[in-house]
Design a protein around this motif. Structure first.
Motif, mmCIF file in Angstrom:
data_model
loop_
_atom_site.group_PDB
_atom_site.id
_atom_site.type_symbol
_atom_site.label_atom_id
_atom_site.label_comp_id
_atom_site.label_asym_id
_atom_site.label_seq_id
_atom_site.Cartn_x
_atom_site.Cartn_y
_atom_site.Cartn_z
ATOM 1 N N UNK A 18 0.839 -1.206 0.000
ATOM 2 C CA UNK A 18 0.000 0.000 0.000
ATOM 3 C C UNK A 18 0.874 1.257 0.000
ATOM 4 N N UNK A 19 1.948 1.210 0.784
ATOM 5 C CA UNK A 19 2.874 2.342 0.846
ATOM 6 C C UNK A 19 3.524 2.596 -0.508
ATOM 7 N N UNK A 20 3.949 1.491 -1.160
ATOM 8 C CA UNK A 20 4.618 1.621 -2.462
ATOM 9 C C UNK A 20 3.648 2.170 -3.501
ATOM 10 N N UNK A 21 2.423 1.679 -3.442
ATOM 11 C CA UNK A 21 1.398 2.146 -4.380
ATOM 12 C C UNK A 21 1.148 3.635 -4.189
ATOM 13 N N UNK A 22 1.084 4.039 -2.923
ATOM 14 C CA UNK A 22 0.823 5.454 -2.613
ATOM 15 C C UNK A 22 1.990 6.328 -3.079
ATOM 16 N N UNK A 23 3.210 5.782 -2.954
ATOM 17 C CA UNK A 23 4.392 6.551 -3.372
ATOM 18 C C UNK A 23 4.279 6.940 -4.847
ATOM 19 N N UNK A 24 3.705 6.042 -5.623
ATOM 20 C CA UNK A 24 3.542 6.305 -7.056
ATOM 21 C C UNK A 24 2.366 7.220 -7.347
ATOM 22 N N UNK A 25 1.250 6.969 -6.621
ATOM 23 C CA UNK A 25 -0.004 7.617 -7.051
ATOM 24 C C UNK A 25 -0.520 8.719 -6.135
ATOM 25 N N UNK A 26 -0.078 8.751 -4.879
ATOM 26 C CA UNK A 26 -0.678 9.711 -3.944
ATOM 27 C C UNK A 26 -0.037 11.079 -4.100
ATOM 28 N N UNK A 27 -0.471 11.822 -5.143
ATOM 29 C CA UNK A 27 0.178 13.111 -5.435
ATOM 30 C C UNK A 27 -0.344 14.230 -4.534
ATOM 31 N N UNK A 28 -1.480 13.980 -3.855
ATOM 32 C CA UNK A 28 -2.050 15.046 -3.017
ATOM 33 C C UNK A 28 -1.527 14.935 -1.585
ATOM 34 N N UNK A 29 -1.961 13.922 -0.885
ATOM 35 C CA UNK A 29 -1.478 13.676 0.482
ATOM 36 C C UNK A 29 -1.060 12.214 0.563
ATOM 37 N N UNK A 30 0.081 11.959 1.129
ATOM 38 C CA UNK A 30 0.469 10.559 1.356
ATOM 39 C C UNK A 30 0.589 10.327 2.850
ATOM 40 N N UNK A 31 -0.430 9.685 3.403
ATOM 41 C CA UNK A 31 -0.448 9.449 4.854
ATOM 42 C C UNK A 31 -0.377 7.950 5.116
ATOM 43 N N UNK A 32 0.545 7.276 4.416
ATOM 44 C CA UNK A 32 0.604 5.816 4.551
ATOM 45 C C UNK A 32 1.701 5.362 5.505
ATOM 46 N N UNK A 33 2.907 5.828 5.319
ATOM 47 C CA UNK A 33 4.053 5.157 5.944
ATOM 48 C C UNK A 33 4.455 5.793 7.274
ATOM 49 N N UNK A 34 5.004 5.016 8.166
ATOM 50 C CA UNK A 34 5.374 5.499 9.505
ATOM 51 C C UNK A 34 6.674 6.265 9.511
ATOM 52 N N UNK A 35 6.766 7.258 8.660
ATOM 53 C CA UNK A 35 7.898 8.194 8.739
ATOM 54 C C UNK A 35 7.273 9.582 8.926
ATOM 55 N N UNK A 36 8.090 10.608 8.982
ATOM 56 C CA UNK A 36 7.545 11.954 9.117
ATOM 57 C C UNK A 36 8.182 12.852 8.076
ATOM 58 N N UNK A 37 7.376 13.763 7.556
ATOM 59 C CA UNK A 37 7.939 14.651 6.537
ATOM 60 C C UNK A 37 7.613 16.099 6.864
ATOM 61 N N UNK A 38 8.321 16.977 6.218
ATOM 62 C CA UNK A 38 8.169 18.402 6.437
ATOM 63 C C UNK A 38 8.576 19.099 5.143
ATOM 64 N N UNK A 39 7.712 19.916 4.625
ATOM 65 C CA UNK A 39 7.964 20.646 3.377
ATOM 66 C C UNK A 39 8.455 19.714 2.266
ATOM 67 N N UNK A 40 7.813 18.585 2.167
ATOM 68 C CA UNK A 40 8.116 17.643 1.084
ATOM 69 C C UNK A 40 9.397 16.846 1.262
ATOM 70 N N UNK A 41 10.075 17.018 2.396
ATOM 71 C CA UNK A 41 11.343 16.291 2.643
ATOM 72 C C UNK A 41 11.190 15.473 3.929
ATOM 73 N N UNK A 42 12.025 14.446 4.083
ATOM 74 C CA UNK A 42 11.961 13.725 5.355
ATOM 75 C C UNK A 42 12.277 14.674 6.517
ATOM 76 N N UNK A 43 11.477 14.601 7.573
ATOM 77 C CA UNK A 43 11.758 15.414 8.754
ATOM 78 C C UNK A 43 13.111 14.975 9.321
ATOM 79 N N UNK A 44 13.920 15.914 9.763
ATOM 80 C CA UNK A 44 15.224 15.514 10.307
ATOM 81 C C UNK A 44 15.779 16.583 11.225
ATOM 82 N N UNK A 45 16.678 16.167 12.080
ATOM 83 C CA UNK A 45 17.388 17.099 12.936
ATOM 84 C C UNK A 45 18.630 17.558 12.160
ATOM 85 N N UNK A 46 18.833 18.832 12.020
ATOM 86 C CA UNK A 46 20.019 19.301 11.289
ATOM 87 C C UNK A 46 21.317 18.735 11.862
ATOM 88 N N UNK A 47 21.357 18.493 13.162
ATOM 89 C CA UNK A 47 22.596 17.967 13.759
ATOM 90 C C UNK A 47 22.901 16.541 13.285
#
Ligand SMILES: Cc1ncc(COP(=O)(O)O)c(C=O)c1O
Length: 415
Positions: A18-47
C-alpha cells in the motif's frame, strides 16, 4: 530443503505494498508510511545531517526496502559476475541485502535449518557458526579435518564426512568458508572442482544438498595457485538437488566492518525459466529480513552504493589489496625462519586476514595471556594449541618483530 520456518516465510504485502502504491499515485497527500515529513522532505534534525555532507535526508534517513536498495542489489549481482568469471551464462538470483554476513547467515539458518539437521563444517571454523546454526536453530554440527597433513585441503576427509552424513538423510547442509577463518586457506581450482563434484554426486544420489558459501574474506587471494573465485561459481547449475547459497558482503571486502551490509544470493539448477523460483526464494529471504530487522540501514547501503559507483572504486580496492598481500608475504617470509620450527607449525594459508599457528610446546591460552601481560601483544587462542594472528592489523614492517616476540614468549613459558 526448506525448514519449517522457511516453508512458512513469505513477503507480506499489506502495508508495504500500500505504501509503495501510494508513493507512485498519492500526489495530493500521502499518509501511509510510519515516517515523518516536512515541506516535502523527510523530517530531520540538522545535527544528524550536518556530518553527512553530500547526502540528502531522503538517501540517509528514510527506510530502505526489506530486500535492500534495488540499485545496490543490481550492482552487487553485476559485481559477483565480474569477480567470478566462470559464472558467465549461469543465472543467479538477485542478492537480498542483509545486516552484514552474520545476519545473512542467520536468515539462511532460519530459512533452511530445522532442529536436528546436520551441518558439515571443517574443524577449523569461525566460532559464531555454533551460535547461528546450533544454539539458535538446533542444527547438529559435524566436522572433518580441514587439512590433509600435506598442506592441502582434505578432500578425502571431506568426501567421507559428506558421504556418511548423507546416507539415509533427505538433506544435508554444507558450509564452505574460503578464505577460511581462522587459517586463511582457500582452495586451488582443482580442489574447488573436486569439492563441487563431491557435492554434485551426493545430490545425484538423492540427498538434497544445501551448500552455503561464507565468502566474508572474498577477493583477498595472495598465491598464484589459489582459486580467485568463490566456490559458489563451481556449485551453481550443477544439479537440481544442489542449491548454492552465497553469503557475502562489504564488511571485510571493502573494509567497512561497522556499516553492516551483506548479501544472500542463490544459485540453483532449474529446468526452464529460473525467475519464478528465484522470485520465491528472494521473497522468502526478504520476509526473513522483514521479520528480524525489518530493513538494513539506508545510510549504509547508500554509502556502499556510492562507493561502488565511484570511478575510483576498483583502483582503491586494488591499493588496499596490495597492502594486505604485502603483509601476507611478509608473514610467509617470517614463518620460513628455521628457528621457529621447534616452536610451531603454521597451517597452510594463501588468502584472507589471518594466519594460524599450531604450537608445539606450550598451550595457546597460556601464551596468549603471557604475550598480552608481558609484551602488550594481542592474539587469539583457539583450543589447546592454535594461535590465530590477524596480520590484517599488522603493518608490514612490524611483522618480523611480532613473530620474534611470539617466539620469545614461548621460550619464556618453556623455561
Ligand atoms: C568467516 C566469517 N563469516 C562471517 C563473519 C561476520 O561478518 P559480518 O561482520 O559481516 O557479520 C566473520 C567475521 O569475523 C567471519 O570471520
Amino acid at each position: 530443503m526448506l525448514s519449517n520456518v522457511g516453508k512458512q516465510l513469505f513477503f507480506p504485502k499489506g502495508l508495504l505494498t500500500q505504501g509503495a502504491e501510494a508513493k507512485e499515485k498519492a500526489h495530493r497527500f500521502n499518509a501511509t508510511i510510519g515516517m515523518a515529513s516536512e515541506k516535502g522532505k523527510p523530517m530531520h534534525l540538522p545535527s544528524i545531517m550536518a556530518p553527512l555532507k553530500g547526502l540528502g535526508a531522503e538517501e540517509a534517513l528514510t527506510y530502505a526496502p526489506s530486500f535492500g536498495l534495488m540499485a545496490l542489489r543490481q550492482a552487487w549481482r553485476e559485481a559477483i559476475y565480474k569477480k567470478n568469471k566462470s559464472l558467465k551464462g549461469r543465472e543467479i538470483s538477485l542478492p537480498i541485502v542483509t545486516n552484514a554476513l552474520t545476519h545473512g547467515l542467520s536468515v539462511v539458518s532460519d530459512m533452511w535449518v530445522d532442529p536436528g539437521d546436520v551441518i558439515v563444517l571443517p574443524d577449523k571454523m569461525w566460532g559464531n557458526y555454533n551460535m547461528i546454526f546450533s544454539v539458535r536453530r538446533g542444527a547438529v554440527i559435524v566436522t572433518y579435518p580441514l587439512f590433509d597433513g600435506q598442506g592441502k585441503f582434505n578432500l578425502r576427509g571431506f568426501e567421507a564426512r559428506i558421504r556418511s552424513e548423507a546416507e539415509g538423510r533427505k538433506k544435508i547442509i554444507v558450509l564452505l568458508n574460503f578464505p577460511n577463518n581462522p587459517t586463511g586457506y582457500a582452495p586451488t581450482p582443482g580442489e574447488a572442482d573436486k569439492i563441487a563434484d563431491i557435492l554434485t554426486r551426493t545430490a545425484q544420489t538423492g540427498t538434497g544438498v544445501l551448500a552455503v558459501t561464507d565468502d566474508a574474506y572474498f577477493g583477498l587471494f595472495y598465491d598464484e595457485d589459489v582459486l580467485a573465485e568463490s566456490v559458489f561459481s563451481r556449485l551453481c547449475g550443477r544439479d537440481p538437488g544442489l542449491l548454492a547459497v552465497k553469503v557475502d558482503g562489504v564488511t571485510k571486502e571493502d573494509y567497512v566492518w561497522g556499516l553492516r551490509v551483506g548479501f544472500v544470493t542463490y544459485g540453483a539448477s532449474i529446468q526452464g525459466d529460473p525467475k519464478a523460483v528465484y522470485d520465491a526464494l528472494e521473497r522468502k529471504t526478504g520476509g526473513g529480513v522483514r521479520g528480524s530487522i525489518s530493513s538494513v540501514s539506508h545510510l549504509s547501503q547508500e554509502l556502499v552504493l556510492k562507493s561502488m559507483q565511484s570511478g575510483a572504486y576498483a583502483e582503491e580496492k586494488k591499493g588496499k589489496f596490495h597492502i594486505m598481500k604485502a603483509r601476507a608475504l611478509e608473514v610467509k617470509k617470517a614463518l620460513s625462519n628455521p628457528k621457529y620450527a621447534s616452536k610451531w607449525e603454521a597451517y597452510p594459508f594463501n588468502s584472507g586476514y589471518f594466519a594460524c599457528l599450531k604450537l608445539k610446546t606450550v598451550q595457546a591460552e597460556s601464551l596468549r595471556v603471557h604475550l598480552l601481560d608481558r609484551y602488550g601483544v594481542g592474539v587469539i587462542s583457539l583450543g589447546r594449541a592454535d594461535l590465530r594472528i590477524a596480520f590484517s592489523c599488522l603493518e608490514k614492517e612490524d611483522i618480523p618483530e611480532f613473530f620474534d616476540i611470539v617466539y620469545q614468549g614461548i621460550r619464556e613459558l618453556e623455561a
